[in-house]
Motif scaffolding. Structure first.
Motif, PDB file in Angstrom:
ATOM      1  N   ARG A 101       4.979   3.614  -6.865  1.00 50.80           N
ATOM      2  CA  ARG A 101       4.418   3.868  -6.804  1.00 50.80           C
ATOM      3  C   ARG A 101       3.007   4.830  -7.029  1.00 50.80           C
ATOM      4  N   ILE A 102       1.652   4.258  -7.154  1.00 47.10           N
ATOM      5  CA  ILE A 102       1.108   4.577  -8.244  1.00 47.10           C
ATOM      6  C   ILE A 102      -0.015   5.706  -6.591  1.00 47.10           C
ATOM      7  N   THR A 122      -4.234   6.827  -1.845  1.00 52.67           N
ATOM      8  CA  THR A 122      -5.147   7.629  -2.415  1.00 52.67           C
ATOM      9  C   THR A 122      -5.219   8.199  -1.285  1.00 52.67           C
ATOM     10  N   PRO A 123      -6.042   9.341  -1.038  1.00 46.46           N
ATOM     11  CA  PRO A 123      -6.091  10.580   0.328  1.00 46.46           C
ATOM     12  C   PRO A 123      -6.078  10.102   1.437  1.00 46.46           C
ATOM     13  N   HIS A 124      -6.869   8.508   1.399  1.00 45.03           N
ATOM     14  CA  HIS A 124      -7.196   7.474   2.570  1.00 45.03           C
ATOM     15  C   HIS A 124      -6.632   6.832   2.364  1.00 45.03           C
ATOM     16  N   ALA A 125      -6.208   5.819   1.716  1.00 43.39           N
ATOM     17  CA  ALA A 125      -5.773   4.416   1.866  1.00 43.39           C
ATOM     18  C   ALA A 125      -4.099   4.506   1.497  1.00 43.39           C
ATOM     19  N   ASN A 126      -3.452   3.459   1.984  1.00 42.07           N
ATOM     20  CA  ASN A 126      -2.131   3.104   1.389  1.00 42.07           C
ATOM     21  C   ASN A 126      -2.707   1.479   0.946  1.00 42.07           C
ATOM     22  N   VAL A 127      -2.438   0.975   0.137  1.00 39.87           N
ATOM     23  CA  VAL A 127      -2.525   0.113  -1.349  1.00 39.87           C
ATOM     24  C   VAL A 127      -1.381  -1.026  -1.268  1.00 39.87           C
ATOM     25  N   GLY A 128      -1.210  -1.956  -0.341  1.00 41.33           N
ATOM     26  CA  GLY A 128       0.175  -3.046  -1.277  1.00 41.33           C
ATOM     27  C   GLY A 128      -0.483  -4.110  -1.645  1.00 41.33           C
ATOM     28  N   ILE A 129       0.132  -3.947  -2.880  1.00 44.53           N
ATOM     29  CA  ILE A 129      -0.722  -5.333  -3.727  1.00 44.53           C
ATOM     30  C   ILE A 129       0.943  -5.761  -4.817  1.00 44.53           C
ATOM     31  N   SER A 155      -5.353  -0.734   3.915  1.00 46.69           N
ATOM     32  CA  SER A 155      -5.013  -0.142   4.738  1.00 46.69           C
ATOM     33  C   SER A 155      -5.202   1.467   5.103  1.00 46.69           C
ATOM     34  N   PRO A 156      -6.243   1.407   6.086  1.00 43.98           N
ATOM     35  CA  PRO A 156      -6.777   2.938   5.786  1.00 43.98           C
ATOM     36  C   PRO A 156      -6.004   3.677   6.385  1.00 43.98           C
TER      37      PRO A 156
END
Length: 215
Positions: A101-102, A122-129, A155-156
């Motif tokens: 997790r970053i 980030t404070p606004h987003a969750n990104v699965g990569i 994902s917002p």
């Protein structure tokens, strides 16, 4: 993807990125380290690890927070991942049962990853990569993200039902993700504030070449 010959743009990006790597001097390649170990490969200006001043060559472990002050930047590796953190940024890289997790608390981060499950937050987003490369820019009102090459689910946090899946080969689908109260919650944006040469440099630190490069 570039299909240029050896004298084309792809070749020039490779050479420029390798020249940038040469500036790192005699530091050991990441492959010489333990699989989960890492280090601060370059520190320009004020760089902190867990709130303490750090210098080039300092050890970095999963769970550590790296911060770059005004006018500063940090390049670091952790296992088979490499990161370029720009000024006024702070990032925590941690490992758990669901993968790496970053957490980008603020600022701008360019990252390249080995083949594994990654979550970017980030404070606004969750990104699965999955093992790829990404640029994140976290600001109070929005997050900009470019999946430079690879596959990701964006994902917002404010509208998870508006999540978008992207598959890219070369900066094909940059997006801006907004905080609560903004519609649409996610929209196309532009490629900004990161370069192919930086990606070449980061991948070289962990013994790889970006897929857009043809030798």
């Amino acid at each position: 993807m570039c299909t240029c010959g050896k004298s084309g743009p792809s070749r020039r990006r490779l050479l420029t990125g390798m020249a940038a790597l040469a500036a790192f001097g005699s530091l050991r390649p990441a492959s010489a380290m333990t699989p989960k170990g890492g280090s601060l490969r370059r520190s320009d200006g004020a760089v902190l690890i867990n709130g303490k001043p750090a210098q080039t060559g300092g050890a970095i472990a999963a769970g550590d927070t790296v911060a770059a002050g005004p006018g500063s930047q940090a390049v670091f590796t952790l296992g088979d991942d490499a990161f370029l953190l720009r000024a006024d940024g702070a990032v925590t890289v941690s490992d758990g049962p669901e993968g790496r997790r970053i957490d980008l608390e603020s600022g701008r981060l360019l990252s390249v990853f080995g083949p594994k499950v990654i979550t970017l937050k980030t404070p606004h987003a969750n990104v699965g990569i999955r093992g790829t490369a990404a640029y994140l820019e976290a600001r109070p009102a929005a997050t900009d993200i470019c999946v430079c090459y690879g596959h990701a689910m964006l994902s917002p946090d404010a509208a998870p039902d508006k999540a978008e899946e992207v598959r890219t080969r070369h900066h094909d689908a940059p997006r801006r993700i907004f905080g609560p109260g903004r519609q649409p919650a996610i929209e196309p944006f532009m490629v900004t504030n990161h370069t192919d040469e930086e990606l070449v440099m980061l991948e070289a630190l962990v013994g790889r070449v970006p897929p857009f490069v043809t030798r």
